[in-house]
Design a protein around this motif. Sequence first.
Motif, PDB file in Angstrom:
ATOM      1  N   ALA A  36     -38.403  76.280  95.635  1.00 10.17           N
ATOM      2  CA  ALA A  36     -38.326  75.717  94.280  1.00 10.17           C
ATOM      3  C   ALA A  36     -39.000  74.349  94.233  1.00 10.17           C
ATOM      4  N   LEU A  37     -38.825  73.552  95.292  1.00 10.11           N
ATOM      5  CA  LEU A  37     -39.489  72.250  95.351  1.00 10.11           C
ATOM      6  C   LEU A  37     -41.004  72.420  95.378  1.00 10.11           C
ATOM      7  N   ASP A  38     -41.472  73.447  96.112  1.00 17.00           N
ATOM      8  CA  ASP A  38     -42.912  73.716  96.137  1.00 17.00           C
ATOM      9  C   ASP A  38     -43.416  74.167  94.763  1.00 17.00           C
ATOM     10  N   ARG A  39     -42.629  74.995  94.106  1.00 13.67           N
ATOM     11  CA  ARG A  39     -43.072  75.579  92.838  1.00 13.67           C
ATOM     12  C   ARG A  39     -43.012  74.583  91.688  1.00 13.67           C
ATOM     13  N   TYR A  40     -41.890  73.892  91.566  1.00 13.00           N
ATOM     14  CA  TYR A  40     -41.688  72.989  90.427  1.00 13.00           C
ATOM     15  C   TYR A  40     -42.109  71.555  90.734  1.00 13.00           C
ATOM     16  N   GLY A  41     -42.109  71.204  92.022  1.00 11.00           N
ATOM     17  CA  GLY A  41     -42.286  69.807  92.400  1.00 11.00           C
ATOM     18  C   GLY A  41     -40.956  69.086  92.268  1.00 11.00           C
ATOM     19  N   PRO A  42     -40.744  68.039  93.053  1.00 12.27           N
ATOM     20  CA  PRO A  42     -39.483  67.298  92.956  1.00 12.27           C
ATOM     21  C   PRO A  42     -39.405  66.502  91.664  1.00 12.27           C
ATOM     22  N   PRO A  43     -38.198  66.239  91.152  1.00 17.78           N
ATOM     23  CA  PRO A  43     -36.934  66.668  91.743  1.00 17.78           C
ATOM     24  C   PRO A  43     -36.516  68.065  91.267  1.00 17.78           C
ATOM     25  N   VAL A  44     -35.748  68.741  92.105  1.00 20.17           N
ATOM     26  CA  VAL A  44     -35.059  69.970  91.732  1.00 20.17           C
ATOM     27  C   VAL A  44     -33.569  69.688  91.883  1.00 20.17           C
ATOM     28  N   TYR A  45     -32.791  70.089  90.903  1.00 23.80           N
ATOM     29  CA  TYR A  45     -31.348  69.830  90.930  1.00 23.80           C
ATOM     30  C   TYR A  45     -30.606  71.000  91.572  1.00 23.80           C
ATOM     31  N   VAL A  46     -29.543  70.679  92.302  1.00 21.11           N
ATOM     32  CA  VAL A  46     -28.710  71.694  92.945  1.00 21.11           C
ATOM     33  C   VAL A  46     -27.260  71.411  92.581  1.00 21.11           C
ATOM     34  N   ARG A  47     -26.600  72.417  92.003  1.00 22.07           N
ATOM     35  CA  ARG A  47     -25.191  72.244  91.627  1.00 22.07           C
ATOM     36  C   ARG A  47     -24.318  72.501  92.855  1.00 22.07           C
ATOM     37  N   HIS A  48     -23.633  71.465  93.300  1.00 22.20           N
ATOM     38  CA  HIS A  48     -22.814  71.450  94.519  1.00 22.20           C
ATOM     39  C   HIS A  48     -23.709  71.505  95.760  1.00 22.20           C
ATOM     40  N   GLU A  49     -23.114  71.264  96.925  1.00 22.32           N
ATOM     41  CA  GLU A  49     -23.861  71.373  98.174  1.00 22.32           C
ATOM     42  C   GLU A  49     -24.389  72.798  98.303  1.00 22.32           C
ATOM     43  N   ILE A  50     -25.672  72.933  98.608  1.00 18.44           N
ATOM     44  CA  ILE A  50     -26.262  74.270  98.711  1.00 18.44           C
ATOM     45  C   ILE A  50     -25.545  75.077  99.790  1.00 18.44           C
ATOM     46  N   VAL A  56     -28.090  69.415 106.615  1.00 15.46           N
ATOM     47  CA  VAL A  56     -28.960  70.248 105.767  1.00 15.46           C
ATOM     48  C   VAL A  56     -29.141  69.604 104.397  1.00 15.46           C
ATOM     49  N   VAL A  57     -28.025  69.159 103.807  1.00 15.89           N
ATOM     50  CA  VAL A  57     -28.092  68.558 102.473  1.00 15.89           C
ATOM     51  C   VAL A  57     -28.962  67.299 102.492  1.00 15.89           C
ATOM     52  N   ASP A  58     -28.774  66.445 103.500  1.00 15.08           N
ATOM     53  CA  ASP A  58     -29.561  65.212 103.583  1.00 15.08           C
ATOM     54  C   ASP A  58     -31.048  65.526 103.779  1.00 15.08           C
ATOM     55  N   SER A  59     -31.339  66.572 104.556  1.00 17.02           N
ATOM     56  CA  SER A  59     -32.733  66.971 104.769  1.00 17.02           C
ATOM     57  C   SER A  59     -33.383  67.398 103.455  1.00 17.02           C
ATOM     58  N   ALA A  65     -34.591  67.171  96.572  1.00 15.83           N
ATOM     59  CA  ALA A  65     -33.476  67.840  95.904  1.00 15.83           C
ATOM     60  C   ALA A  65     -32.434  66.800  95.494  1.00 15.83           C
ATOM     61  N   ILE A  66     -31.870  66.983  94.320  1.00 16.65           N
ATOM     62  CA  ILE A  66     -30.804  66.107  93.833  1.00 16.65           C
ATOM     63  C   ILE A  66     -29.550  66.961  93.659  1.00 16.65           C
ATOM     64  N   PHE A  67     -28.481  66.583  94.350  1.00 15.79           N
ATOM     65  CA  PHE A  67     -27.244  67.366  94.324  1.00 15.79           C
ATOM     66  C   PHE A  67     -26.281  66.760  93.306  1.00 15.79           C
ATOM     67  N   VAL A  68     -25.745  67.614  92.442  1.00 15.77           N
ATOM     68  CA  VAL A  68     -24.839  67.176  91.388  1.00 15.77           C
ATOM     69  C   VAL A  68     -23.603  68.068  91.400  1.00 15.77           C
ATOM     70  N   GLU A  69     -22.551  67.586  90.768  1.00 14.88           N
ATOM     71  CA  GLU A  69     -21.302  68.356  90.737  1.00 14.88           C
ATOM     72  C   GLU A  69     -21.271  69.355  89.588  1.00 14.88           C
TER      73      GLU A  69
END
Length: 319
Positions: A36-50, A56-59, A65-69
């Motif tokens: 998704a990062l390759d396709r859309y370009g950053p940032p990509v949002y992720v709901r909760h830790e993937i 992994v999350v920090d990487s 990637a931006i992680f949100v609740e």
Amino acid sequence: MNASFPSPRPPLHLLIAAPRGFCAGVDRAIEIVERALDRYGPPVYVRHEIVHNKFVVDSLKGKGAIFVEELDDVPDGMPVIFSAHGVPKSVPAEASARGLDWLDATCPLVSKVHRQAERQMEAGRHILFIGHAGHPEVIGTFGQVPEGSMTLIETVEDVARLSLPADTELSYLTQTTLSVDDTAAVIAAITAQFPQVVAPKAEDICYATSNRQAAVKEIAPKSDLVIVIGAPNSSNSLRLVEVAERCGTVAHMIQRATDIDPAWLDGVSKLGITAGASAPEALVDEVLSRLRELREVTIEEVVTARERMVFKLPRQLAD
């Protein structure tokens, strides 16, 4: 004058469980974020830790990637990914209503449980769901059916406390990352109390959870200590610690090699090592490097199963 030599490091034999670490669902979820990062370009949002692993999350954060609740934290027009643990139906519905471009990284084995819940509800059966209160997978599964269609069961004692009309049509399902032994005991209590209960067509505990627990049962009795590489909010990693302890072996969970207390190794000549399903092999390598600094290490990989499972990507990313 006597020469002074450093004392040799004591030997330490490592029994490394196989399979360990990433499962197919975790591999797929991480690849979804990266593609998704390759396709859309950053940032990509992720709901909760993937997945439940800080490394992994920090990487992925480092890649954009931006992680949100919650979805409220995702700006309009931005892509969003749902975690591997699954989400209630209301979440993709809300994302669609807002016009967000969303991707579902729910593990296909969790999605299978979701579909079973829908079918049991449609068949008029009340569902006894065996799982851990508050876990994202439990919240996601409860969110597949109308409120009141499902009752959470955590222990054998919960089964004994159930008060249901005698003519209630029942089925049971389970979280995918439970203790195989504990779940068997709960299922036995359910079937004894409710002989008419309908079981799932196949076991819901996923292959990776079962395989990793079986591998620990193999190495723990031969080890003086077991180290589990995982996260404290990772259900499958916590279960690996419990499995080792039930074999009569002291077990510690660590997230990184720096968590190892050298004092743990006092009197230890055989050390078992495994990793939860969301812990990458890089962390295993890091732990081995640290142990080589402390002791004279020999390594034996104990293989109890071979895993070849691969899951397809969402159609939006399949190209």
